[in-house]
Design an enzyme around this catalytic site. Structure first.
Site, mmCIF file in Angstrom:
data_model
loop_
_atom_site.group_PDB
_atom_site.id
_atom_site.type_symbol
_atom_site.label_atom_id
_atom_site.label_comp_id
_atom_site.label_asym_id
_atom_site.label_seq_id
_atom_site.Cartn_x
_atom_site.Cartn_y
_atom_site.Cartn_z
ATOM 1 N N ASP A 124 -83.085 -20.049 -3.834
ATOM 2 C CA ASP A 124 -84.493 -19.821 -4.170
ATOM 3 C C ASP A 124 -85.458 -20.742 -3.440
ATOM 4 O O ASP A 124 -86.211 -21.481 -4.047
ATOM 5 C CB ASP A 124 -84.685 -19.954 -5.688
ATOM 6 N N GLU A 142 -110.039 -57.507 -5.292
ATOM 7 C CA GLU A 142 -108.852 -58.127 -4.702
ATOM 8 C C GLU A 142 -109.054 -58.507 -3.236
ATOM 9 O O GLU A 142 -108.590 -59.542 -2.789
ATOM 10 C CB GLU A 142 -107.653 -57.176 -4.840
ATOM 11 N N ASP A 143 -109.739 -57.651 -2.502
ATOM 12 C CA ASP A 143 -109.776 -57.838 -1.054
ATOM 13 C C ASP A 143 -111.102 -58.312 -0.469
ATOM 14 O O ASP A 143 -111.223 -58.470 0.743
ATOM 15 C CB ASP A 143 -109.390 -56.519 -0.358
#
Ligand code: MN
Length: 484
Positions: A257, A74-75
């Site tokens: 709790d 993608e990059d």
């Protein structure tokens, strides 16, 4: 970083293919050369951290390579062919899978739409490891989200909440889920987040000494038993506290709790031995004991739960479990994944396919056993869809998922979007390329219909479509407009 990664893998798989891991690291490192994260760090830190998160699940080297390389398609300028040549089909398929998920832009945050999106994801992603890589990727992005502009932070957090935390939940990776929730909570509701955080910290400070004393007391009592065990405090999940306050309509001060302690030992027998010591030494809260070892929760969670009241009146929840149970409590189904590589080495044949099938079978089995989990039905349907090849999911450019039967054509898609759009369909772009109207669609494609007002359905169209909806609409048009 690569040395650190190698040593983490070595802990659970001493015979792993470290050369391959290093090759992927170097490849990613040079592909992302000069790129920096919003934090200013080199981009490779993101790839490394994604892989590092995955070592928690003891995943195999191909998956870790997939994580290191998950953003290169993608990059960077790297293309699939190159990846396939260097790393083979398995790792390439993982990277392509992650890239594909990223290409589905998710804009609508309505729950129904989110569910469609998840179903489509499951239909598209044949290999569950792709979703796991994506989750790790998102976890690291959320950990570093403060470097992004506020608008972007909100958008990504919202998307993570609707899409990714449900996956983490349903895969049972509770550790990631609760961390994601707190990171999202901080971005989306900062005022509430900091309010609860400061109250939590104030109370912790007051009680930490008490908790420490209880811990020491327990350790002293257990020491002569010669039982191997370790004690850890339960990590906070502020979002969980917040939800509890809402659910029970109580203020923070009424939530009891908040302090928990985990005692982790080696065998079931020792769990009970430890329990009886605690019960005899401390004041126990009435009716607080639950045996999830004999009767596990629907998601296979096992532990002994009990609650004690310290000398100072502090209420402490105790969970006693084995290392195995602990791992399952934190990582769910994923804790069961065998380290594939060593398994394969022991097999003569290439069992990769069988492994994956077994794995899917296993996930289905687990999910089917989650009878009392409210939304597991939906998820189960989605998982089944993955194995049901009768239907495909196609995405519109806006990210809406459209379900079609297998064999559906581009024209069927146009009619599925809207009958008016079908009637005026001039052409369809599949993943950006024009195709013929009789083009057979495949799951996961992104389709855009081009319309023109002077286009009209023809007799020929009937031979192109396979869906009943399109067929009846075309017939209707022809009936109404054919001159007799
Ligand atoms: Mn990424």
């Amino acid at each position: 970083m690569i040395e650190e990664l190698k040593s983490l893998v070595k802990e659970y798989s001493p015979d792993a293919d470290f050369a391959l891991l290093e090759k992927a690291y170097n490849f990613a490192s040079s592909a992302h050369y000069c790129q920096v994260r919003a934090s200013g760090e080199p981009y490779i830190t993101h790839c490394y951290n994604t892989a590092k998160i995955l070592t928690e699940l003891k995943l195999d080297v191909p998956t870790l390579c997939g994580a290191l390389l998950h953003d290169v398609l993608e990059d960077t300028l790297v293309v699939s062919e190159e990846l396939r040549e260097e790393f083979g089909p398995e790792i390439t398929a993982l990277v392509e899978g992650v890239t594909k998920i990223n290409s589905y832009r998710f804009r609508d945050h309505i729950t129904a739409q989110a569910e469609n999106w998840r179903k489509m994801l499951l239909a598209v992603v044949k290999d569950t490891r792709v979703i796991i890589i994506k989750l790790a990727d998102r976890l690291h992005n959320m950990r570093t989200i403060k470097f992004l502009p506020p608008d972007k932070q909100k958008e990504i957090s919202m998307e993570t909440l609707t899409l990714y935390t449900p996956f983490a939940h349903r895969l049972g990776i509770y550790k990631w889920k609760s961390e994601l929730e707190d990171l999202i909570f901080e971005v989306l509701q900062p005022a509430k987040y900091y309010e609860i955080k400061s109250k939590w910290e104030a109370r912790t400070e007051n009680n930490l000494k008490n908790l420490e004393a209880v811990k020491k007391q327990i350790e002293e009592k257990l020491a002569p038993l010669n039982i191997a065990f370790r004690v850890s405090s339960r990590p906070k999940n502020l979002y969980g506290i917040y939800k509890k306050m809402q659910r029970q309509e109580k203020p923070f001060s009424a939530i009891q709790d908040l302090f928990g302690m985990r005692i982790i030992t080696d065998t079931e027998e020792h769990c009970y031995a430890i329990l009886s010591i605690i019960q005899s030494e401390f004041k126990m809260l009435e009716n607080s004991f639950t045996d999830y070892i004999v009767v596990p929760k629907a998601n296979m969670y096992q532990s002994l739960h009990t609650t004690l009241v310290s000398d100072k009146g502090v209420i402490v929840e105790i969970q006693i479990r084995t290392e195995d149970m602990h791992r399952r409590a934190e990582y769910g189904i994923a804790a069961h994944w065998r380290y594939k590589e060593s398994f394969e080495k022991n097999c003569q044949k290439n069992t990769k396919q069988t492994n994956m099938e077994n794995h899917l079978e296993f996930i289905k089995h687990i999910l089917e056993s989650q009878k009392d989990v409210n939304d597991s039905d939906e998820f189960l349907t989605a998982i089944k869809t993955e194995c049901n090849f009768d239907q495909i999911y196609i995405s519109t450019p806006k990210g809406d998922a459209i379900k079609l039967p297998e064999g559906a054509t581009a024209l069927d898609f146009a009619y599925a979007v809207h009958s008016d759009i079908g009637d005026r369909c001039m052409g369809v772009k599949v993943n950006g390329k024009m195709v013929q109207l009789d083009y057979k669609l495949k799951s996961g494609q992104i389709c855009e219909v081009l319309v023109r007002n002077n286009i009209r359905p023809t007799e020929h169209w009937l031979s192109i479509v396979i869906t009943a909806q399109a067929r009846s609409r075309i017939r209707k048009y022809l009936r109404e407009h054919t001159k007799k």
